[in-house]
Design a protein around this motif. Structure first.
Motif, PDB file in Angstrom:
ATOM      1  N   TYR A 110       6.380 -11.135   2.999  1.00 29.65           N
ATOM      2  CA  TYR A 110       7.566 -10.745   2.924  1.00 29.65           C
ATOM      3  C   TYR A 110       7.440  -9.388   3.022  1.00 29.65           C
ATOM      4  N   TYR A 111       8.494  -8.907   3.786  1.00 30.68           N
ATOM      5  CA  TYR A 111       8.621  -7.275   4.064  1.00 30.68           C
ATOM      6  C   TYR A 111      10.210  -6.722   3.722  1.00 30.68           C
ATOM      7  N   LEU A 112      10.195  -5.630   3.227  1.00 28.70           N
ATOM      8  CA  LEU A 112      11.376  -4.956   2.893  1.00 28.70           C
ATOM      9  C   LEU A 112      11.231  -3.335   3.576  1.00 28.70           C
ATOM     10  N   ASP A 113      11.976  -3.093   4.478  1.00 33.42           N
ATOM     11  CA  ASP A 113      11.893  -1.565   4.877  1.00 33.42           C
ATOM     12  C   ASP A 113      12.245  -0.659   3.839  1.00 33.42           C
ATOM     13  N   TYR A 114      11.669   0.516   3.685  1.00 37.04           N
ATOM     14  CA  TYR A 114      11.881   1.457   2.896  1.00 37.04           C
ATOM     15  C   TYR A 114      13.206   2.058   3.076  1.00 37.04           C
TER      16      TYR A 114
ATOM     17  N   PRO B 293      16.696  -8.548  10.700  1.00 40.89           N
ATOM     18  CA  PRO B 293      15.245  -9.001  10.583  1.00 40.89           C
ATOM     19  C   PRO B 293      14.410  -7.842  10.733  1.00 40.89           C
ATOM     20  N   ASP B 294      14.715  -6.659  11.189  1.00 40.13           N
ATOM     21  CA  ASP B 294      13.601  -5.696  11.154  1.00 40.13           C
ATOM     22  C   ASP B 294      13.772  -4.907   9.752  1.00 40.13           C
ATOM     23  N   GLN B 295      14.517  -5.275   8.797  1.00 37.28           N
ATOM     24  CA  GLN B 295      14.842  -4.441   7.594  1.00 37.28           C
ATOM     25  C   GLN B 295      14.153  -5.451   6.533  1.00 37.28           C
ATOM     26  N   TYR B 296      14.294  -6.768   6.589  1.00 35.08           N
ATOM     27  CA  TYR B 296      13.786  -7.758   5.554  1.00 35.08           C
ATOM     28  C   TYR B 296      13.601  -9.073   6.291  1.00 35.08           C
ATOM     29  N   GLY B 297      12.468  -9.712   5.658  1.00 40.59           N
ATOM     30  CA  GLY B 297      12.080 -10.949   6.411  1.00 40.59           C
ATOM     31  C   GLY B 297      10.982 -11.547   5.979  1.00 40.59           C
ATOM     32  N   ARG B 298      10.212 -12.465   6.656  1.00 38.26           N
ATOM     33  CA  ARG B 298       8.955 -12.826   6.427  1.00 38.26           C
ATOM     34  C   ARG B 298       8.273 -13.183   7.742  1.00 38.26           C
TER      35      ARG B 298
ATOM     36  N   GLY C 269      -7.516 -13.798  11.121  1.00 34.70           N
ATOM     37  CA  GLY C 269      -8.061 -12.884  12.147  1.00 34.70           C
ATOM     38  C   GLY C 269      -7.045 -11.930  12.530  1.00 34.70           C
ATOM     39  N   GLU C 270      -5.864 -12.007  12.025  1.00 36.92           N
ATOM     40  CA  GLU C 270      -4.660 -10.747  12.387  1.00 36.92           C
ATOM     41  C   GLU C 270      -4.820 -10.014  11.428  1.00 36.92           C
ATOM     42  N   THR C 271      -4.612  -8.740  11.596  1.00 35.36           N
ATOM     43  CA  THR C 271      -4.072  -7.676  10.504  1.00 35.36           C
ATOM     44  C   THR C 271      -2.570  -7.820  10.535  1.00 35.36           C
ATOM     45  N   ILE C 272      -2.089  -7.394   9.371  1.00 39.06           N
ATOM     46  CA  ILE C 272      -0.766  -7.321   9.214  1.00 39.06           C
ATOM     47  C   ILE C 272       0.128  -6.685  10.167  1.00 39.06           C
ATOM     48  N   LEU C 273      -0.387  -5.390  10.763  1.00 41.75           N
ATOM     49  CA  LEU C 273       0.267  -4.714  11.707  1.00 41.75           C
ATOM     50  C   LEU C 273       0.245  -5.631  13.023  1.00 41.75           C
ATOM     51  N   GLU C 274      -1.012  -6.281  13.325  1.00 41.11           N
ATOM     52  CA  GLU C 274      -0.936  -7.026  14.388  1.00 41.11           C
ATOM     53  C   GLU C 274       0.096  -8.360  14.436  1.00 41.11           C
ATOM     54  N   ALA C 275       0.022  -8.975  13.059  1.00 43.89           N
ATOM     55  CA  ALA C 275       1.055  -9.989  12.932  1.00 43.89           C
ATOM     56  C   ALA C 275       2.503  -9.506  13.324  1.00 43.89           C
ATOM     57  N   ALA C 276       2.782  -8.604  12.799  1.00 41.77           N
ATOM     58  CA  ALA C 276       4.185  -8.129  12.842  1.00 41.77           C
ATOM     59  C   ALA C 276       4.492  -7.774  14.426  1.00 41.77           C
ATOM     60  N   GLU C 277       3.445  -7.237  15.114  1.00 39.41           N
ATOM     61  CA  GLU C 277       3.678  -6.798  16.517  1.00 39.41           C
ATOM     62  C   GLU C 277       3.966  -8.327  17.326  1.00 39.41           C
ATOM     63  N   ASN C 278       3.100  -9.142  16.763  1.00 41.71           N
ATOM     64  CA  ASN C 278       3.025 -10.588  17.622  1.00 41.71           C
ATOM     65  C   ASN C 278       4.144 -11.324  17.463  1.00 41.71           C
ATOM     66  N   ARG C 279       4.959 -10.941  16.227  1.00 40.08           N
ATOM     67  CA  ARG C 279       6.267 -11.633  16.217  1.00 40.08           C
ATOM     68  C   ARG C 279       7.331 -10.739  16.593  1.00 40.08           C
ATOM     69  N   GLY C 280       7.054  -9.867  17.555  1.00 43.32           N
ATOM     70  CA  GLY C 280       7.932  -8.997  18.111  1.00 43.32           C
ATOM     71  C   GLY C 280       8.722  -7.670  17.330  1.00 43.32           C
ATOM     72  N   PHE C 281       8.014  -7.574  16.336  1.00 38.03           N
ATOM     73  CA  PHE C 281       8.583  -6.257  15.527  1.00 38.03           C
ATOM     74  C   PHE C 281       7.691  -4.899  16.150  1.00 38.03           C
TER      75      PHE C 281
END
Ligand code: FES
Length: 128
Positions: free
Chosen positions: A4-8, A34-39, A45-57
């Protein structure tokens, strides 16, 4: 793992503090984009950055190698392993609970993090 992420930027706009314990509860009730808060689900095998990018963020980064702090997040719940951290100090890691998404992988089933915290004063000398 579920992250779960929340943008500063939301905290800054709402006047919320990174130390608030009910941040994610407040965020779930606010009308956030969705770019401010979501899951996101992070696959093995994915880093968190890669996961975010692979989901279009588009999450912030610069070096992608643990050597700047542009991808820094603050972990509020759960934990992220960070092999290859070459930039965060012990205090940033252990006291602020900062992690780097470019080399970071979740080690708990659920993680809650505040992203885009490189703009905080505590990281000002680490930004590229
Ligand atoms: Fe530089 Fe992650 S992008 S440490």
């Amino acid at each position: 793992s579920q992250v779960y992420y929340l943008d500063y930027g939301v905290l800054a706009a709402e006047g919320w503090s990174v130390t608030d314990n009910d941040l994610f509860e407040k965020a779930s009730k606010a009308d956030l984009d969705p770019d401010q808060y979501g899951r996101i689900v992070v696959k093995p095998g994915e880093t968190i950055l890669e996961a975010a990018e692979n989901r279009g963020f588009e999450w912030p980064y610069a070096c992608r190698a643990g050597a700047c702090a542009n991808c820094a997040v603050l972990v509020k719940e759960g934990d992220i392993a960070m092999p290859g951290n070459n930039v965060l100090s012990d205090e940033q890691v252990n006291v602020m609970n900062a992690r780097l998404t470019c080399v970071g992988v979740p080690v708990t089933e659920e993680v809650k993090l505040i992203k885009d915290v490189q703009q905080l004063e505590q990281f000002s000398d680490l930004r590229l």
